[in-house]
Design an enzyme around this catalytic site. Sequence first.
Site, mmCIF file in Angstrom:
data_model
loop_
_atom_site.group_PDB
_atom_site.id
_atom_site.type_symbol
_atom_site.label_atom_id
_atom_site.label_comp_id
_atom_site.label_asym_id
_atom_site.label_seq_id
_atom_site.Cartn_x
_atom_site.Cartn_y
_atom_site.Cartn_z
ATOM 1 N N GLN A 140 22.483 -5.515 36.662
ATOM 2 C CA GLN A 140 21.050 -5.170 36.508
ATOM 3 C C GLN A 140 20.862 -3.925 35.642
ATOM 4 O OE1 GLN A 140 18.067 -6.105 38.314
ATOM 5 N NE2 GLN A 140 18.951 -7.883 39.288
ATOM 6 N N ASN B 249 34.044 0.524 46.790
ATOM 7 C CA ASN B 249 33.973 0.875 45.372
ATOM 8 C C ASN B 249 34.997 1.924 44.950
ATOM 9 O OD1 ASN B 249 31.894 -0.891 44.768
ATOM 10 N ND2 ASN B 249 30.282 0.592 45.203
ATOM 11 N N ASP C 143 17.366 11.121 40.434
ATOM 12 C CA ASP C 143 16.718 11.896 41.501
ATOM 13 C C ASP C 143 15.816 12.969 40.896
ATOM 14 O OD1 ASP C 143 18.430 10.521 43.435
ATOM 15 O OD2 ASP C 143 20.009 11.682 42.477
ATOM 16 N N HIS D 63 24.461 12.725 45.534
ATOM 17 C CA HIS D 63 23.446 11.688 45.262
ATOM 18 C C HIS D 63 23.365 10.801 46.509
ATOM 19 C CE1 HIS D 63 21.073 8.570 43.470
ATOM 20 N NE2 HIS D 63 22.017 7.676 43.720
HETATM 21 P P1 NAD Z 1 24.724 -5.149 39.889
HETATM 22 O O1 NAD Z 1 25.373 -5.793 41.073
HETATM 23 O O2 NAD Z 1 23.536 -5.779 39.270
HETATM 24 O O3 NAD Z 1 25.802 -4.954 38.737
HETATM 25 C C1 NAD Z 1 27.045 -4.382 38.972
HETATM 26 C C2 NAD Z 1 28.030 -5.073 38.046
HETATM 27 O O4 NAD Z 1 29.275 -4.407 38.162
HETATM 28 C C3 NAD Z 1 28.261 -6.547 38.414
HETATM 29 O O5 NAD Z 1 27.961 -7.343 37.281
HETATM 30 C C4 NAD Z 1 29.728 -6.592 38.784
HETATM 31 O O6 NAD Z 1 30.355 -7.787 38.380
HETATM 32 C C5 NAD Z 1 30.265 -5.385 38.010
HETATM 33 N N1 NAD Z 1 31.534 -4.852 38.520
HETATM 34 C C6 NAD Z 1 31.943 -4.733 39.797
HETATM 35 N N2 NAD Z 1 33.184 -4.222 39.834
HETATM 36 C C7 NAD Z 1 33.547 -3.969 38.549
HETATM 37 C C8 NAD Z 1 34.721 -3.463 37.936
HETATM 38 N N3 NAD Z 1 35.769 -3.092 38.662
HETATM 39 N N4 NAD Z 1 34.750 -3.357 36.587
HETATM 40 C C9 NAD Z 1 33.689 -3.738 35.855
HETATM 41 N N5 NAD Z 1 32.570 -4.252 36.364
HETATM 42 C C10 NAD Z 1 32.502 -4.372 37.707
HETATM 43 O O7 NAD Z 1 24.432 -3.637 40.334
HETATM 44 P P2 NAD Z 1 23.518 -2.570 39.595
HETATM 45 O O8 NAD Z 1 22.134 -2.682 40.138
HETATM 46 O O9 NAD Z 1 23.725 -2.653 38.116
HETATM 47 O O10 NAD Z 1 24.117 -1.213 40.206
HETATM 48 C C11 NAD Z 1 25.422 -0.802 39.869
HETATM 49 C C12 NAD Z 1 25.797 0.435 40.669
HETATM 50 O O11 NAD Z 1 24.949 1.534 40.342
HETATM 51 C C13 NAD Z 1 25.679 0.277 42.188
HETATM 52 O O12 NAD Z 1 26.801 0.894 42.812
HETATM 53 C C14 NAD Z 1 24.415 1.058 42.526
HETATM 54 O O13 NAD Z 1 24.421 1.518 43.845
HETATM 55 C C15 NAD Z 1 24.544 2.179 41.540
HETATM 56 N N6 NAD Z 1 23.306 2.938 41.263
HETATM 57 C C16 NAD Z 1 23.433 4.282 41.120
HETATM 58 C C17 NAD Z 1 22.323 5.049 40.841
HETATM 59 C C18 NAD Z 1 22.418 6.548 40.681
HETATM 60 O O14 NAD Z 1 21.374 7.202 40.567
HETATM 61 N N7 NAD Z 1 23.592 7.157 40.660
HETATM 62 C C19 NAD Z 1 21.067 4.426 40.706
HETATM 63 C C20 NAD Z 1 20.980 3.045 40.835
HETATM 64 C C21 NAD Z 1 22.111 2.300 41.122
HETATM 65 C C1 LMR Z 2 19.290 4.866 43.920
HETATM 66 O O1 LMR Z 2 19.182 6.063 44.191
HETATM 67 O O2 LMR Z 2 18.306 4.168 43.609
HETATM 68 C C2 LMR Z 2 20.637 4.228 43.926
HETATM 69 O O3 LMR Z 2 21.627 5.152 44.240
HETATM 70 C C3 LMR Z 2 20.688 3.010 44.720
HETATM 71 C C4 LMR Z 2 20.768 3.271 46.196
HETATM 72 O O4 LMR Z 2 21.611 2.650 46.849
HETATM 73 O O5 LMR Z 2 19.973 4.074 46.708
#
Ligand code: NAD
Ligand code: LMR
Length: 340
Positions: free
Chosen positions: A24, A119, A172, A200
């Site tokens: 996503q 993870n 954030d 975070h």
């Molecule tokens: P998603 O499930 O749509 O996409 C994640 C992708 O990562 C998937 O396509 C999956 O196949 C791939 N993947 C998994 N393991 C992998 C690996 N070892 N190597 C390469 N690709 C791999 O999820 P998303 O919505 O894109 O979110 C991804 C991550 O970001 C999640 O852990 C989510 O919690 C995190 N996130 C962090 C923040 C932040 O502020 N730090 C904000 C939003 C989401």
């Molecule tokens: C966020 O802050 O939106 C991401 O880290 C996703 C989550 O799990 O809260």
Amino acid sequence: MSHITNEEFMKKEINVVVTGAAGQIGYSLIPRLIDGNLFKDTIVNLSLVEIPQVVEKLEGLAMELDDSYFPHLGSIDIYDDFSAASHNGNWFLLVGSIPRGIVYKGKKIEERSDLLKINGGIFVDQGKAIGSNGANEAKVLVVGNPANTNALIGMNAANNKDQTWMAMTMLDSNRAKSMLAKKINCNVSEISKMVIWGNHSPTMYPDFENALYKNSSVKEAISDLDWFSNSFIPSVQQRGKAVIDARGASSATSAAKAAIDTIHACENPTLSGDCFSAAIMSDGAYDVPEGLICGFPLMTLSSGKIEIIRDLSLSDGGKQRLSQSVQELIDEKSAVQDLL
Ligand code: NAD
Ligand code: LMR
């Protein structure tokens, strides 16, 4: 549309590696890497990484990028092997990992702590590859949760002092700016110096004490002090969950924008009096123990070096909130000791 000649945009070239590229966040993030606004006058070569089960989907994304007319797009390479993708990477955007809100092995993933073991392991091999194969001054932004501890695992495995590892807290910070701007009834661009301290996670401290509205304290514009404690802080801390509850999926386009904002903040000198938020290895600043990836106020110098801003002050309440978040980082570190 302005016409860019080869001489103008071929001046520089940069290699950007993105994991989780078919996810996503990836779908919203990757086009913005090559639109010419972030890396100006620069050709951007993309290395897109996915797990083997999903990697074929990246062929479709590559088609769309080709079809989108991006003059700054260089090569697109697709990998299911991170080590192969990591060679000469200048920027690594480590998004690939499991988000909250999905069912994994029969269990709904509700909390960031659930993600720790699932993870964390990903980042050992990725860290080793970045340390050995990444460019000398590569920058790494960990987005995948739990971002701070994943970055710690990766940085430890990379063992390369010339590279900079960060975990993303810009989302954030952006959320906090939006909430302050709504309360003041101003534009988000009028809020600056918005620091996110700590993890975070719901323990983070969105620091309204140092935040500015038009270069004066936001506390002068918002006299309702209870609002900060009872509404602002918990709303920023829980915004990720609120988005998951409303959307049925983890925040994606805002996370992608925050990753772009973080890269922009690292690639351009920070304006005097401002700062940006990301979590970075502590060197003991603000009494945060060394060896933790913690959210700090950061600045980028004109040399390109990223430094912690050291002269902010926090009230006793602010210090207490920071120390709670630091304790959570210590606990997370203990939980993944076998990966360090
Ligand atoms: P998603 O499930 O749509 O996409 C994640 C992708 O990562 C998937 O396509 C999956 O196949 C791939 N993947 C998994 N393991 C992998 C690996 N070892 N190597 C390469 N690709 C791999 O999820 P998303 O919505 O894109 O979110 C991804 C991550 O970001 C999640 O852990 C989510 O919690 C995190 N996130 C962090 C923040 C932040 O502020 N730090 C904000 C939003 C989401
Ligand atoms: C966020 O802050 O939106 C991401 O880290 C996703 C989550 O799990 O809260």
